[in-house]
Enzyme design. Structure first.
Site, PDB file in Angstrom:
ATOM      1  N   GLU A   1       0.780  -1.242   0.021  1.00  0.00           N
ATOM      2  CA  GLU A   1      -0.054  -0.010  -0.099  1.00  0.00           C
ATOM      3  C   GLU A   1       0.793   1.416  -0.065  1.00  0.00           C
ATOM      4  O   GLU A   1       0.832   2.067   0.840  1.00  0.00           O
ATOM      5  CB  GLU A   1      -1.034   0.223   1.236  1.00  0.00           C
TER       6      GLU A   1
ATOM      7  N   GLU B   1      -5.170  -8.615   0.737  1.00  0.00           N
ATOM      8  CA  GLU B   1      -5.694  -8.289   2.203  1.00  0.00           C
ATOM      9  C   GLU B   1      -7.260  -8.064   2.087  1.00  0.00           C
ATOM     10  O   GLU B   1      -7.655  -7.460   0.865  1.00  0.00           O
ATOM     11  CB  GLU B   1      -5.295  -7.116   2.814  1.00  0.00           C
TER      12      GLU B   1
HETATM   13  C1  BGP Z   1      -4.398  -2.081   5.588  1.00  0.00           C
HETATM   14  C2  BGP Z   1      -2.901  -2.423   6.103  1.00  0.00           C
HETATM   15  C3  BGP Z   1      -2.565  -3.268   7.250  1.00  0.00           C
HETATM   16  C4  BGP Z   1      -3.672  -3.232   8.596  1.00  0.00           C
HETATM   17  C5  BGP Z   1      -5.033  -3.012   7.711  1.00  0.00           C
HETATM   18  C6  BGP Z   1      -6.258  -2.821   8.675  1.00  0.00           C
HETATM   19  O1  BGP Z   1      -4.401  -0.960   4.996  1.00  0.00           O
HETATM   20  O2  BGP Z   1      -1.930  -3.247   5.373  1.00  0.00           O
HETATM   21  O3  BGP Z   1      -1.365  -2.907   8.064  1.00  0.00           O
HETATM   22  O4  BGP Z   1      -3.541  -2.072   9.335  1.00  0.00           O
HETATM   23  O5  BGP Z   1      -5.102  -2.096   6.964  1.00  0.00           O
HETATM   24  O6  BGP Z   1      -6.459  -1.373   8.960  1.00  0.00           O
HETATM   25  P1  BGP Z   1      -6.465  -0.708  10.501  1.00  0.00           P
HETATM   26  O7  BGP Z   1      -5.301  -1.372  11.068  1.00  0.00           O
HETATM   27  O8  BGP Z   1      -6.216   0.420  10.266  1.00  0.00           O
HETATM   28  O9  BGP Z   1      -7.725  -0.871  10.752  1.00  0.00           O
END
Ligand code: BGP
Length: 460
Positions: A165, A362
């Protein structure tokens, strides 16, 4: 009706070094911007939980690899911490080499294929002090780190990715003030983005030079497909601009080797073009990826900006978000739940990106106070998460049926983990981490469900 996935489909989960390892200033590791920021502004972090307070993977990795197998994962993505492997950017930390080698080998022993990423928001502090991604020096520093990583682990790791990302460190660090250095400056953000793209490009070149047998390399991008509020020309233009800035900016050069002409024009018109070097264009053209990972959480609903400034000062001068009244929402994270977009993404990859192999790198649902759902045996009954995955997999399957070349589905995440400023507020894992005893993990109901899906390679 049963829906089968292609043979060899990757079922897995994603995690990252900075969010899981712990010992973030020990065993030879130097500080990243996260360690530094926490040291000067701990109050910004939910419940003062910083990068030391993760899920202890540095200590628990052997046991964790067994737990991956226990829920049927055949693959996992994590990252190497640049600051652990090369604490000063030049010298290899042998302890880190030993750690990562045993960790990755243990995955393989458990039948879990490692997908290894090089950068997950964790800029080394020594480099940030020189300007981080704002300086061209960062491009060569990253390419050097990438080359070392390929040489040290290329015999056991066959699937690599450069960045996770990249938009996040650009937007959060240089537009919206969420991540260090919390600068708000569109022109700097574009320059940071450009250097990130060049760092990615030179890492791909280093990979080709190392000539790893059977190895493939890609990049992981967050994709939030834009949907226009209406068919009005201004709203459609807002959608086009949103896609140019947030999707095509990295996807086009990564896959096609070209920065879109329309994006260059948009930036030029607004005096936002970055500094470049003459050979860059050719380097981008020559160093495209083997595959793409797409992190999908939510769509982007857009409309025309009501009073855009010219030249633009912020992306909101090109498009603004609007609240779709029919949306279904995850109230804990505030993100819309729209599984249909996975089908659209699958078709986009098929029709606009040469049907290059890609995977969902993801996808997941963060929920607060999950202990509410714990049964008498200590298992979290996370049916909401199962429903979320089921719905997304249905739309992904439809895309695959129609010919999209998707080779896997990874959720965020394997074990509940520390999440930047949010700490442990929202939980995402197949295993619960007990905050009183971070060495304790308990499988959630979704872990059992996923095991069944992965073993049968189907959903029903
Ligand atoms: C994505 C990232 C992760 C993780 C996930 C969940 O954007 O790659 O690192 O953090 O989001 O988001 P959050 O933890 O902010 O709820």
């Amino acid at each position: 009706m049963t829906k089968k996935f292609p043979k060899g489909f990757l079922w897995g989960a994603a995690l990252s070094a900075p969010q899981t390892e712990g010992h973030s200033l020990e065993h030879g590791k130097s500080p990243s911007t996260w360690d530094y920021w926490f040291s000067i502004a701990p109050e910004k972090f939910n419940q003062n939980q910083g990068p030391e307070n993760t899920s202890n993977v540095y200590d628990l990795y052997l046991d964790d690899c067994a737990k991956m197998k226990e829920i049927g994962l055949n693959s996992i993505r994590t990252s190497i911490a640049w600051t652990r492997l090369l604490p000063d950017g030049k010298t290899v930390n042998q302890e880190a080499v030993n750690f990562y080698r045993t960790y990755f080998q243990e995955m393989l022993k458990q039948g879990v294929e490692p997908v290894i990423n090089l950068f997950h928001f964790d800029m080394p502090m020594w480099l940030m002090e020189k300007g981080g991604w704002e300086t061209r020096e960062s491009v060569d520093a990253f390419a050097y780190y990438a080359k070392i990583a390929f040489e040290l682990f290329g015999d056991i790791v066959k699937k690599w990715t450069t960045f996770n990302e990249p938009l996040v460190h650009i937007e959060c660090g240089y537009l919206y003030g969420f991540h260090y250095p919390a600068i708000v400056d569109f022109k700097k953000a574009v320059q940071v983005g450009y250097h990130t793209l060049m760092a990615h490009t030179l890492a791909i070149k280093a990979f080709r030079d190392v000539n790893m047998k059977d190895g493939t390399i890609g990049i992981i991008l967050n994709v939030s497909p834009a949907y226009a509020k209406s068919e009005a020309a201004e709203d459609l233009l807002a959608k086009e601009n949103s896609d140019l800035l947030t999707t095509k900016s990295f996807l086009d050069p990564a896959v096609h080797g070209i920065i879109p002409e329309k994006l260059i024009q948009l930036l030029a018109d607004n005096h936002l073009l970055p500094e470049t070097e003459v050979e860059d264009k050719e380097l981008i053209m020559e160093n495209t990826v083997d595959f793409i990972g797409l992190n999908y959480y939510q769509p982007r609903r857009v409309q025309a900006a009501p009073a855009p400034q010219f030249p633009a000062k912020m992306p909101e001068d090109f498009y603004v978000l609007y609240d779709w009244p029919d949306k279904k929402i995850n109230p804990y994270r505030g993100w819309e739940i729209y599984p249909n977009a996975l089908y659209d993404v699958a078709m986009m990859m098929k029709n606009e990106y040469k049907n290059l192999p890609w995977y969902v790198s993801e996808n997941g649902m963060g929920v607060a106070n999950e202990e509410r759902f714990m049964d008498d045996h200590g298992m979290i009954q996370d049916d909401y998460r199962i429903e979320f995955m089921q719905e997304h997999l249905e739309f992904l399957h439809k895309g695959i049926e129609e010919g999209s070349n998707c080779f896997g589905y990874h959720t965020w995440t394997f074990v509940d983990c520390w999440s930047w400023l949010n700490g442990y507020r929202n939980r995402y894992g197949f295993y619960r981490v007990d905050l009183e005893d971070r060495f304790k993990r308990t499988m959630k109901k979704s872990g059992l469900w996923y095991k069944n899906v992965s073993e049968k390679n189907e959903i029903s």
